[in-house]
Design an enzyme around this catalytic site. Structure first.
Site, PDB file in Angstrom:
ATOM      1  N   THR A  44       0.830  -1.200   0.000  1.00 53.78           N
ATOM      2  CA  THR A  44       0.000   0.000   0.000  1.00 53.78           C
ATOM      3  C   THR A  44       0.864   1.249   0.000  1.00 53.78           C
ATOM      4  OG1 THR A  44      -1.862   1.071   1.151  1.00 53.78           O
ATOM      5  CG2 THR A  44      -0.126   0.161   2.527  1.00 53.78           C
ATOM      6  N   GLY A  45       0.242   2.395  -0.260  1.00 55.90           N
ATOM      7  CA  GLY A  45       0.916   3.678  -0.125  1.00 55.90           C
ATOM      8  C   GLY A  45       2.134   3.840  -1.016  1.00 55.90           C
ATOM      9  N   GLY A  47       5.011   2.622  -0.640  1.00 53.53           N
ATOM     10  CA  GLY A  47       5.708   1.351  -0.839  1.00 53.53           C
ATOM     11  C   GLY A  47       5.206   0.638  -2.078  1.00 53.53           C
ATOM     12  N   SER A 170      11.255  10.691   8.164  1.00 55.94           N
ATOM     13  CA  SER A 170      10.150  11.645   8.251  1.00 55.94           C
ATOM     14  C   SER A 170      10.643  12.984   8.762  1.00 55.94           C
ATOM     15  CB  SER A 170       9.062  11.112   9.198  1.00 55.94           C
ATOM     16  OG  SER A 170       8.147  12.130   9.547  1.00 55.94           O
ATOM     17  N   TYR A 199       6.896   8.901  17.406  1.00 53.65           N
ATOM     18  CA  TYR A 199       7.151   8.682  15.976  1.00 53.65           C
ATOM     19  C   TYR A 199       8.397   9.445  15.537  1.00 53.65           C
ATOM     20  CZ  TYR A 199       6.050   8.133  10.982  1.00 53.65           C
ATOM     21  OH  TYR A 199       6.087   7.821   9.655  1.00 53.65           O
TER      22      TYR A 199
END
Length: 319
Positions: A44-45, A47, A170, A199
């Site tokens: 998904t996304g 990736g 990130s 995170y």
């Protein structure tokens, strides 16, 4: 009142247009015939988009995913779009070191080369979830599991040199505040829980480890770089409640990248001939970006490496 609303909407549209115009796309025409790549979290996304791009270029693409059903569905979509049947599904759960270890053993037994490893898998957890290994799920899924996997596959990457390790980090690493007395630290504060501590700490550790690994792999033919893909609408929020999902979806209409845009920096760092010998850098928008301040601290990187090695007790020498 109507005029204010119209003005506000126009400003949002202009801001969105400005962001669109500033977004760069990977322009590499590199062919990957004969190459083997692994993309974690590839069902998904970004990736999925990254793996599908590699498949279009003729690579043997290994989709490293937790859900077999979702991975098989992703594989069928990729085969249909690319015409490349050489797409392999392998199951791995990043919340389990044993699963990571088994996955690595399968790859080593089956594959004679590994040209690109994209450590893309990740997730945001809004609760203090503990994995089967007794660690914070935020830290293990976003950092420790990648640390372990890469260590286990390093010999195969060296054998296949020139090869690349690409770590998806990130921008939240800019606001991280790691606790070196407890690298597995998890804050119970909602705001900190979301990004600013948990995170962000995981992604900062990912960048610090990337930089330290790059220094240790000097002259090996293996490059390792990290990147910020942009603020993207993906399934990272899949564990959140309905209200947060709704707010997240609204925000995507205003400022977030779509997954195709978000995958471009990952693809660029994985393929571009312009950075063949570049290692230990942090990329944003298909270019070297502003690395988080703490990530530039070599002493901190060494400490994080040593603490990670102590905490992740199933490294290569234990296999």
């Amino acid at each position: 009142m109507l005029m204010y609303i119209i003005t506000f909407v126009l400003l949002l549209v202009l801001a969105k247009l400005g962001l669109k115009l500033n977004r760069k796309w990977n322009g590499s025409y590199v062919c990957l015939l004969g190459k083997t790549v692994i993309v974690t979290g590839a069902n998904t996304g970004i990736g999925f988009v990254t793996a599908q791009d590699f498949a279009k270029r003729g690579a043997k693409v290994i989709l490293a995913c937790r859900s077999k059903d979702k991975a098989e569905e992703a594989k069928q979509k990729m085969v249909s779009v690319t015409g490349n049947p050489n797409i392999i599904v392998e199951i791995v759960d990043f919340a389990s070191f044993e699963s990571v270890k088994t996955f690595a053993q399968e790859i080593i037994a089956k594959e004679d080369r590994l040209d690109i490893l994209v450590n893309n898998a990740g997730a945001i957890f809004f609760e203090n979830i503990t994995t089967i290994d007794g660690l914070s799920a935020t830290m293990q899924v976003n950092y420790f599991a990648h640390f372990l996997l890469t260590s286990l596959l390093l010999d195969l990457l060296k054998k296949s040199a020139p090869s690349r390790i690409v770590n998806v980090a990130s921008v939240t690493a800019h606001w991280a505040n790691p606790n070196l007395n407890d690298i597995n630290y998890f804050s119970a504060s909602f705001l900190a829980n979301t990004f600013y501590v948990n995170y962000g700490n995981a992604k900062l550790c990912l960048i610090l480890w990337t930089n330290e690994l790059a220094r240790r792999l000097k002259n090996s033919g293996v490059t390792v770089n990290s990147l910020h893909p942009g603020i993207i609408y993906t399934d990272l929020q899949r564990g959140t409640n309905t209200l947060i999902k709704f707010l997240y979806q609204v925000a995507t209409l205003l400022i977030f990248k779509n997954v195709e845009e978000g995958a471009q920096t990952t693809i660029y760092v994985s393929l571009s001939r312009d950075i063949e010998n570049v290692t230990g850098e942090y990329f944003v928008n298909c270019a070297i970006g502003n690395m988080p301040r703490l990530a530039r601290d070599e002493n901190l990187a060494t400490k994080v490496w040593n603490l990670s090695e102590q905490l992740v007790k199933k490294l290569k020498n234990d296999t």
